[in-house]
Structure formats: C-alpha cells, structure tokens
Design a protein around this motif. Structure first.
Motif, PDB file in Angstrom:
ATOM      1  N   ALA A 141     -23.819  41.702  33.603  1.00 62.87           N
ATOM      2  CA  ALA A 141     -25.120  41.148  34.313  1.00 62.87           C
ATOM      3  C   ALA A 141     -26.032  42.156  34.550  1.00 62.87           C
ATOM      4  N   GLY A 142     -27.438  41.666  34.631  1.00 57.61           N
ATOM      5  CA  GLY A 142     -28.618  42.640  34.889  1.00 57.61           C
ATOM      6  C   GLY A 142     -28.876  42.516  36.404  1.00 57.61           C
ATOM      7  N   GLY A 143     -29.987  43.159  36.650  1.00 61.91           N
ATOM      8  CA  GLY A 143     -30.465  43.327  38.157  1.00 61.91           C
ATOM      9  C   GLY A 143     -29.502  43.905  38.941  1.00 61.91           C
ATOM     10  N   ALA A 144     -29.467  42.815  40.142  1.00 64.77           N
ATOM     11  CA  ALA A 144     -28.556  43.484  41.167  1.00 64.77           C
ATOM     12  C   ALA A 144     -27.059  43.709  40.615  1.00 64.77           C
ATOM     13  N   ALA A 145     -26.577  42.914  39.612  1.00 61.70           N
ATOM     14  CA  ALA A 145     -25.384  43.286  38.810  1.00 61.70           C
ATOM     15  C   ALA A 145     -24.335  43.338  39.537  1.00 61.70           C
ATOM     16  N   GLU A 191     -18.582  30.940  44.657  1.00 65.52           N
ATOM     17  CA  GLU A 191     -16.967  30.276  44.696  1.00 65.52           C
ATOM     18  C   GLU A 191     -16.361  30.108  43.227  1.00 65.52           C
ATOM     19  N   LYS A 192     -17.336  29.717  42.154  1.00 64.65           N
ATOM     20  CA  LYS A 192     -16.858  29.699  40.962  1.00 64.65           C
ATOM     21  C   LYS A 192     -16.345  30.827  40.473  1.00 64.65           C
ATOM     22  N   THR A 193     -17.481  31.873  40.682  1.00 65.15           N
ATOM     23  CA  THR A 193     -17.098  33.279  40.054  1.00 65.15           C
ATOM     24  C   THR A 193     -15.414  33.669  40.835  1.00 65.15           C
ATOM     25  N   ALA A 194     -15.315  33.645  41.886  1.00 67.59           N
ATOM     26  CA  ALA A 194     -14.275  34.029  42.833  1.00 67.59           C
ATOM     27  C   ALA A 194     -13.083  33.231  42.221  1.00 67.59           C
ATOM     28  N   ASP A 195     -12.948  31.712  41.933  1.00 63.80           N
ATOM     29  CA  ASP A 195     -12.034  31.011  41.546  1.00 63.80           C
ATOM     30  C   ASP A 195     -11.625  31.485  40.003  1.00 63.80           C
ATOM     31  N   TYR A 196     -12.527  31.744  39.228  1.00 67.83           N
ATOM     32  CA  TYR A 196     -12.202  32.525  37.809  1.00 67.83           C
ATOM     33  C   TYR A 196     -11.641  33.499  37.914  1.00 67.83           C
ATOM     34  N   ALA A 197     -11.817  34.342  38.777  1.00 64.40           N
ATOM     35  CA  ALA A 197     -11.307  35.771  38.947  1.00 64.40           C
ATOM     36  C   ALA A 197      -9.755  35.578  39.227  1.00 64.40           C
ATOM     37  N   ILE A 200     -15.595  32.736  27.213  1.00 64.17           N
ATOM     38  CA  ILE A 200     -16.562  33.178  27.548  1.00 64.17           C
ATOM     39  C   ILE A 200     -17.136  31.967  28.453  1.00 64.17           C
ATOM     40  N   ILE A 201     -17.537  32.369  29.790  1.00 63.33           N
ATOM     41  CA  ILE A 201     -18.338  31.490  30.436  1.00 63.33           C
ATOM     42  C   ILE A 201     -19.697  32.202  31.258  1.00 63.33           C
ATOM     43  N   ILE A 202     -20.225  31.417  31.823  1.00 61.30           N
ATOM     44  CA  ILE A 202     -21.493  31.766  32.663  1.00 61.30           C
ATOM     45  C   ILE A 202     -21.188  31.670  34.179  1.00 61.30           C
ATOM     46  N   SER A 203     -21.313  32.557  34.844  1.00 65.33           N
ATOM     47  CA  SER A 203     -20.957  32.416  36.169  1.00 65.33           C
ATOM     48  C   SER A 203     -21.485  33.523  37.049  1.00 65.33           C
ATOM     49  N   SER A 204     -22.459  33.093  37.888  1.00 62.31           N
ATOM     50  CA  SER A 204     -23.061  34.167  38.872  1.00 62.31           C
ATOM     51  C   SER A 204     -22.582  34.346  40.194  1.00 62.31           C
TER      52      SER A 204
END
Length: 177
Positions: free
Chosen positions: A66-70, A45-51, A35-39
C-alpha cells in the motif's frame, strides 16, 4: 493452479504494477499464490476477514502492499498469526517514504517484515523462503535462483574486464557521465 500458499493483498488497483513483481517471482519459484484488492481504510471488515481466515485456508504468508498512510500490512498483521510482509508503495508527495514509515513502524507485538519501497519482488522471495522452510522443493528453487544471480554477476564482471568501462556502458545503453 495449486492451492495458494501466499496471499498478495493491495490497497488499490493502482498498486498492481508494483505488486505484480511478487506474483512473477513466486511463479518463477513455483509457489502458488492468490491476489486481492482490499483497503484497510475503505474496506476494513473485508481486510480483517481475509486476514482472520488466511491460515485456515492454507496460506503460510501474506504480502501486503500500500502507498500513502499504508496501514494495510499492519491491519492484516493485527488479525493473523501468519507472517506478514509489507511493501511500501511509492505514491504522493513523499514518493513512498510515508508508506515506508507507516509499514515499518509497528507497535510491539505486531511485527511486519518490511521490504524496500516498491520492493514487491523481494517480498515474493521472502515469502518463498518462508514456504521453503517446509518445502525442500521450493528451497532448492531458491538456491538455484541465487546461484543464477551469482553467475550473472560473474558474467557481467568478465564482460566489463573484456570491454572496458566505455564499451560496457554502450552495450547497456549507458554513457560516460
């Protein structure tokens, strides 16, 4: 803990109480997870790298809440060939409807399987079912889980027949409307 097979990603730590439902059911079904937190917006960049690295690290599915714009699940799906399961999280003035639409309305070619608002438990079950396509052990645990749910429905029905509506509701803490 065994090598994780499912990644759980959330856009904010405020999503953790909901996303815990995915972790809990994956534990119950014997599927290792991380489990991680990544917006998608604050740490793109962190999100793209994780994926991009997820499949190479042995993950077989990713749950993104995610909430909001999700946009988190969609951004992840755009950077991986793994199945991505989106969990829209209730927040803000629209109570998650905005997150639901943002998660489910993906452009052609970038699918995101989407569960109900705050449906992290179902996302965990779906991820386990994906893992179960290659793991007879996990598949058997899912079958046992569903059989347990069916037994519980039968037990509740028998109890309702025995007690009647009013007494049944009293035992559940409900009352006559």
């Amino acid at each position: 803990m065994d090598k994780p097979l499912v990644g759980i990603v959330m856009g904010s730590d405020s999503d953790l109480p909901v996303m815990r439902g995915a972790a809990d059911i994956l534990d119950e079904l014997g599927v290792p997870w991380e489990i991680i937190i990544s917006s998608a917006h604050r740490a793109p960049e962190k999100t793209a790298d994780y994926a991009r690295r997820a499949a190479g690290r042995g993950l077989v599915a990713i749950i993104a809440g995610a909430g909001g714009a999700a946009h988190l699940a969609g951004v992840i799906a755009g950077h991986t060939a793994l199945p991505v399961i989106g969990v829209p999280i209730a927040s803000g003035a629209l109570n998650g409807v905005d997150a639901l639409y943002a998660t489910v309305q993906m452009p052609s070619g970038i699918p995101v399987a989407t569960v109900a608002i705050n449906g992290a438990k179902n996302a965990g079950i779906l991820a386990a079912q994906i893992v179960g396509t290659g793991s007879p052990e996990v598949r058997e645990k899912i079958i046992a889980y569903k059989e347990k749910m069916a037994r519980q429905v039968g037990e509740k029905s028998a109890r309702l027949q025995e007690l009647g509506i009013d007494e049944y509701l009293k035992t559940k803490g409900g009352s006559k409307a």
